[in-house]
Scaffold this motif. Sequence first.
Motif, PDB file in Angstrom:
ATOM      1  N   THR A 162      10.933 -18.373 -15.070  1.00 38.11           N
ATOM      2  CA  THR A 162      12.211 -17.973 -15.654  1.00 38.11           C
ATOM      3  C   THR A 162      12.268 -18.432 -17.109  1.00 38.11           C
ATOM      4  O   THR A 162      11.680 -19.454 -17.481  1.00 38.11           O
ATOM      5  N   ALA A 163      12.978 -17.658 -17.918  1.00 39.20           N
ATOM      6  CA  ALA A 163      13.107 -17.967 -19.345  1.00 39.20           C
ATOM      7  C   ALA A 163      14.453 -17.462 -19.833  1.00 39.20           C
ATOM      8  O   ALA A 163      14.950 -16.428 -19.359  1.00 39.20           O
ATOM      9  N   ASP A 164      15.032 -18.179 -20.783  1.00 37.51           N
ATOM     10  CA  ASP A 164      16.302 -17.715 -21.325  1.00 37.51           C
ATOM     11  C   ASP A 164      16.068 -16.557 -22.291  1.00 37.51           C
ATOM     12  O   ASP A 164      14.931 -16.168 -22.571  1.00 37.51           O
ATOM     13  N   GLY A 165      17.173 -16.005 -22.793  1.00 37.24           N
ATOM     14  CA  GLY A 165      17.075 -14.807 -23.609  1.00 37.24           C
ATOM     15  C   GLY A 165      16.403 -15.004 -24.940  1.00 37.24           C
ATOM     16  O   GLY A 165      16.033 -14.026 -25.607  1.00 37.24           O
ATOM     17  N   THR A 166      16.218 -16.250 -25.364  1.00 35.79           N
ATOM     18  CA  THR A 166      15.496 -16.523 -26.609  1.00 35.79           C
ATOM     19  C   THR A 166      13.994 -16.620 -26.368  1.00 35.79           C
ATOM     20  O   THR A 166      13.186 -16.075 -27.130  1.00 35.79           O
ATOM     21  N   SER A 167      13.617 -17.303 -25.295  1.00 32.96           N
ATOM     22  CA  SER A 167      12.199 -17.532 -25.015  1.00 32.96           C
ATOM     23  C   SER A 167      11.533 -16.358 -24.306  1.00 32.96           C
ATOM     24  O   SER A 167      10.362 -16.048 -24.562  1.00 32.96           O
ATOM     25  N   GLY A 168      12.250 -15.698 -23.398  1.00 36.89           N
ATOM     26  CA  GLY A 168      11.663 -14.628 -22.597  1.00 36.89           C
ATOM     27  C   GLY A 168      11.000 -13.534 -23.409  1.00 36.89           C
ATOM     28  O   GLY A 168       9.868 -13.116 -23.101  1.00 36.89           O
ATOM     29  N   PRO A 169      11.658 -13.012 -24.461  1.00 37.22           N
ATOM     30  CA  PRO A 169      11.028 -11.941 -25.234  1.00 37.22           C
ATOM     31  C   PRO A 169       9.740 -12.351 -25.939  1.00 37.22           C
ATOM     32  O   PRO A 169       8.984 -11.492 -26.397  1.00 37.22           O
ATOM     33  N   GLN A 170       9.453 -13.674 -26.027  1.00 39.27           N
ATOM     34  CA  GLN A 170       8.215 -14.130 -26.651  1.00 39.27           C
ATOM     35  C   GLN A 170       7.003 -13.975 -25.729  1.00 39.27           C
ATOM     36  O   GLN A 170       5.855 -13.957 -26.196  1.00 39.27           O
ATOM     37  N   ILE A 171       7.256 -13.871 -24.425  1.00 43.03           N
ATOM     38  CA  ILE A 171       6.155 -13.905 -23.455  1.00 43.03           C
ATOM     39  C   ILE A 171       5.123 -12.809 -23.685  1.00 43.03           C
ATOM     40  O   ILE A 171       3.910 -13.088 -23.623  1.00 43.03           O
ATOM     41  N   PRO A 172       5.509 -11.548 -23.967  1.00 41.22           N
ATOM     42  CA  PRO A 172       4.472 -10.526 -24.175  1.00 41.22           C
ATOM     43  C   PRO A 172       3.521 -10.822 -25.333  1.00 41.22           C
ATOM     44  O   PRO A 172       2.429 -10.251 -25.392  1.00 41.22           O
ATOM     45  N   SER A 173       3.913 -11.706 -26.262  1.00 38.27           N
ATOM     46  CA  SER A 173       3.071 -12.005 -27.421  1.00 38.27           C
ATOM     47  C   SER A 173       2.232 -13.263 -27.253  1.00 38.27           C
ATOM     48  O   SER A 173       1.396 -13.571 -28.111  1.00 38.27           O
ATOM     49  N   LEU A 174       2.427 -13.998 -26.154  1.00 37.52           N
ATOM     50  CA  LEU A 174       1.750 -15.295 -26.004  1.00 37.52           C
ATOM     51  C   LEU A 174       0.233 -15.159 -25.920  1.00 37.52           C
ATOM     52  O   LEU A 174      -0.499 -15.978 -26.476  1.00 37.52           O
ATOM     53  N   ALA A 175      -0.259 -14.157 -25.208  1.00 38.76           N
ATOM     54  CA  ALA A 175      -1.705 -14.035 -25.034  1.00 38.76           C
ATOM     55  C   ALA A 175      -2.397 -13.741 -26.366  1.00 38.76           C
ATOM     56  O   ALA A 175      -3.453 -14.305 -26.672  1.00 38.76           O
ATOM     57  N   CYS A 176      -1.807 -12.850 -27.177  1.00 41.32           N
ATOM     58  CA  CYS A 176      -2.390 -12.593 -28.506  1.00 41.32           C
ATOM     59  C   CYS A 176      -2.373 -13.853 -29.356  1.00 41.32           C
ATOM     60  O   CYS A 176      -3.348 -14.144 -30.064  1.00 41.32           O
ATOM     61  N   ALA A 177      -1.273 -14.602 -29.298  1.00 36.23           N
ATOM     62  CA  ALA A 177      -1.199 -15.853 -30.055  1.00 36.23           C
ATOM     63  C   ALA A 177      -2.288 -16.816 -29.609  1.00 36.23           C
ATOM     64  O   ALA A 177      -2.896 -17.517 -30.434  1.00 36.23           O
TER      65      ALA A 177
END
Length: 405
Positions: A345-360
Amino acid sequence: MSDEGARAPTLAAANAVSSLPTPESPLRVLLLGGYGRFGFRLVRLLRDEPSAHILVAGRSAAKAKHRLATLGETRATLEPLALNRDTLDAARLAALRPDLVIDASGPFQSYGDAPYRIPEAAIEAGADYLDIADGTAFVTGITALDRAAQDASVFVRSGVSTVPALSFAATRALAAPMDEVHTLQSGIAPSPKAVMGPNVLRAILSYAGRRLDLPQARGGQGRRPVALVDARRMAIEVDRPGKLPMLTFYLVDVPDYPLLQQTYPHLRDLWFGAATRPQAVLHGLAGGSWLVSKGWLPRLTPLAGLMDRASAFLRFGLDRGGMVIMVTGRARASGDVITRRFDLTADGTSGPQIPSLACAAVVRRRLKGQRLSPGAAPAHEDFTLEEFAPLFEALEIGWQIRDVT
């Protein structure tokens, strides 16, 4: 005996070491769609890497410059760049001298007659390539470039995002004590305040009402469930405040389907759904998808723009999203059938970052002098859940793995 549960990502043993980037000789990253929703989140994740020089590319240099100005002081070098991906070729790419090209634009379901023009140009220019695609045909078809990528000693990876990179990392962790995997069901529930944008909506609507070829225990042999019509109820359970309610998930198309069936040949029930909120809107979309499946509507893609505009007024509910994966299989040690689950689970600030984590994560490997193995493939074998763990912690994303009794 199957070795399903013993499979491990290939990257750890196959890293090639390159020269270490420095602030004086930085890693040059060309980020297509760099000021868009997904690309700019990646910029945020990498903003404090002093040895990164990121070319933040899009159709308008002015828009890129404006978005970058919102970041304030950064340690990375961030350069706005006007670049039309539709006319980008190997010569233009070579002139920019990128070490790594990341395509965060999309939608990858509609790249026309030459869908791999960008990774092909990257290979010709001698640059590594990543994308955040989630279209099944695009992600799985990237292997057509494998020989060319190997000959050029570059890596090309597709689906370096929530699916299949993170989803496979979690699945491997769940299946580790199993020698056979029998069932897998999963779902993603974004925050109701998350903005998907017209391109993502258009990609989803492109397959609404289409039957998917999946192994299905429910309903007997040969059943072909319908995308955005077939539904299951699931909960996302992480022991932290602000728990998500029980939600209805509707079947979506993800590149995990063929990759999971190749990896776990004993699968007899495979399902991946999405649960957007407000749920009433999703139920309405399911009704339209049912009409498409019956041939009473041609398609839903013309509604993408309208739905994007309407979403601005429909962002109510708990500002929290999440993901769940449940795997059942035969335990290697005892032979018993066991079930394990991964919840996030993630709040509305952190959740949208998840799709970019692997590229990072891949960029940070490059900054440490590490590269993925040469060749072209989906990104389902390149990550472990342990690698994501510190990224989750930094964003205060809650997650857990547990056995289901």
